[in-house]
Design a protein around this motif. Structure first.
Motif, PDB file in Angstrom:
ATOM      1  N   UNK B  13     -88.475  96.289-143.654  1.00  0.00           N
ATOM      2  CA  UNK B  13     -89.013  97.146-141.748  1.00  0.00           C
ATOM      3  C   UNK B  13     -88.189  96.896-141.122  1.00  0.00           C
ATOM      4  N   UNK B  14     -86.147  95.872-141.178  1.00  0.00           N
ATOM      5  CA  UNK B  14     -85.300  95.847-140.955  1.00  0.00           C
ATOM      6  C   UNK B  14     -84.728  97.562-140.967  1.00  0.00           C
ATOM      7  N   UNK B  15     -84.635  97.741-142.481  1.00  0.00           N
ATOM      8  CA  UNK B  15     -83.854  98.506-143.429  1.00  0.00           C
ATOM      9  C   UNK B  15     -84.326  99.750-143.123  1.00  0.00           C
ATOM     10  N   UNK B  16     -86.143 100.105-143.015  1.00  0.00           N
ATOM     11  CA  UNK B  16     -86.403 101.110-142.381  1.00  0.00           C
ATOM     12  C   UNK B  16     -86.678 101.301-140.844  1.00  0.00           C
ATOM     13  N   UNK B  17     -86.362 100.287-140.017  1.00  0.00           N
ATOM     14  CA  UNK B  17     -86.307 100.666-138.496  1.00  0.00           C
ATOM     15  C   UNK B  17     -84.902 101.545-138.381  1.00  0.00           C
ATOM     16  N   UNK B  18     -83.397 100.290-138.662  1.00  0.00           N
ATOM     17  CA  UNK B  18     -82.691 100.764-138.297  1.00  0.00           C
ATOM     18  C   UNK B  18     -81.835 102.037-138.912  1.00  0.00           C
ATOM     19  N   UNK B  19     -82.090 102.511-140.401  1.00  0.00           N
ATOM     20  CA  UNK B  19     -81.895 103.817-140.863  1.00  0.00           C
ATOM     21  C   UNK B  19     -82.598 104.774-139.469  1.00  0.00           C
ATOM     22  N   UNK B  20     -84.302 104.837-140.065  1.00  0.00           N
ATOM     23  CA  UNK B  20     -84.748 105.669-139.015  1.00  0.00           C
ATOM     24  C   UNK B  20     -83.940 105.863-137.318  1.00  0.00           C
ATOM     25  N   UNK B  21     -83.052 104.833-136.716  1.00  0.00           N
ATOM     26  CA  UNK B  21     -82.968 104.701-135.643  1.00  0.00           C
ATOM     27  C   UNK B  21     -81.537 105.428-135.676  1.00  0.00           C
ATOM     28  N   UNK B  22     -81.160 105.220-137.073  1.00  0.00           N
ATOM     29  CA  UNK B  22     -79.886 105.816-136.931  1.00  0.00           C
ATOM     30  C   UNK B  22     -79.284 106.927-136.620  1.00  0.00           C
ATOM     31  N   UNK B  23     -80.402 107.667-137.830  1.00  0.00           N
ATOM     32  CA  UNK B  23     -80.709 109.240-137.896  1.00  0.00           C
ATOM     33  C   UNK B  23     -80.755 109.602-136.468  1.00  0.00           C
ATOM     34  N   UNK B  24     -81.989 109.174-136.285  1.00  0.00           N
ATOM     35  CA  UNK B  24     -82.149 109.745-134.438  1.00  0.00           C
ATOM     36  C   UNK B  24     -80.826 109.587-133.512  1.00  0.00           C
ATOM     37  N   UNK B  25     -80.111 108.441-133.614  1.00  0.00           N
ATOM     38  CA  UNK B  25     -78.636 109.059-133.063  1.00  0.00           C
ATOM     39  C   UNK B  25     -78.047 109.523-133.055  1.00  0.00           C
TER      40      UNK B  25
END
Lengths: 93, 134
Positions: B13-25
């Protein structure tokens, strides 16, 4: 251990999403023309939706999904109405 | 958050959330950095497609494994955002193109449609104009 991993990664992702919202807000304020502002508003509501989803994971509650759904629906209608206004000069003809 | 969380679920869950928010940023950063509107309109779609998809995937994994509910909310949000974003951005790009063409500035991208040639070389030599059947 696993709780700490989840806690800090959620903190980092919320920080990044907040920075993304600030970037979109900067483009809304300083966008040279109206279409830039509408595009940034579109990006802003999507990022707010994602921020609410991460908040839902953090607080372990499902209330935030309803709000995220509502933001998705109303944001789509709002952006379409604004784009139509730019194109034709009025929303409902 | 609950206390007895399995480690693999937390990491996933951490990897998915961090990667997704990095892409959004990254997408919103492109909204600030790119020079013209026609370049900028591509940038935030990173957040709406893969970034949002990863964050919603992390949320769906977390809730479906800790509370045992059906993953429907996240799927509905993802499908709705993915379907509506191209529609709104295409409308916005058409409106912008219309406005720029009416004003006639230098920022208008060229049209892809080639202008019709007035006469071909053979027609100029012979003077006979053949009508083309489309």
């Amino acid at each position: 251990m696993s709780l700490a991993i989840l806690h800090w990664s959620l903190f980092a992702s919320q920080l990044m999403l907040g920075l993304a919202m600030l970037a979109a807000l900067w483009r809304i304020v300083s966008g040279p023309r109206a279409q830039d502002r509408i595009l940034a508003l579109d990006a802003l509501y999507v990022v707010a939706l994602l921020l609410l989803v991460t908040l839902g994971i953090r607080t372990n509650s499902q209330v935030y999904f309803e709000i995220a759904m509502l933001i998705a629906l109303l944001g789509f209608v709002g952006t379409v109405a604004l784009a139509k206004f730019l194109m034709r000069g009025e929303v409902i003809e | 958050m609950i206390a007895n969380l399995p480690l693999w679920l937390s990491i996933l869950v951490s990897a998915a959330v961090v990667l997704g928010s990095a892409l959004t940023l990254a997408g919103c950063f492109g909204l600030v950095r790119l020079p013209t509107f026609y370049l900028r309109i591509h940038a935030p779609t990173m957040g709406t497609s893969l970034g949002g998809g990863l964050i919603l995937l992390g949320s769906a994994l977390y809730f479906s494994l800790t509370q045992g509910r059906v993953v429907f909310h996240e799927l509905a949000i993802f499908v709705f955002v993915t379907v509506t974003t191209p529609v709104t951005l295409m409308l916005l790009a058409r409106a912008t193109l219309f406005r720029d063409r009416v004003e006639g500035g230098s920022a208008v991208p060229p049209s892809f449609r080639k202008p019709e040639p007035l006469a071909t070389e053979a027609e100029m030599q012979t003077g006979i104009v053949e009508t083309k059947a489309d």
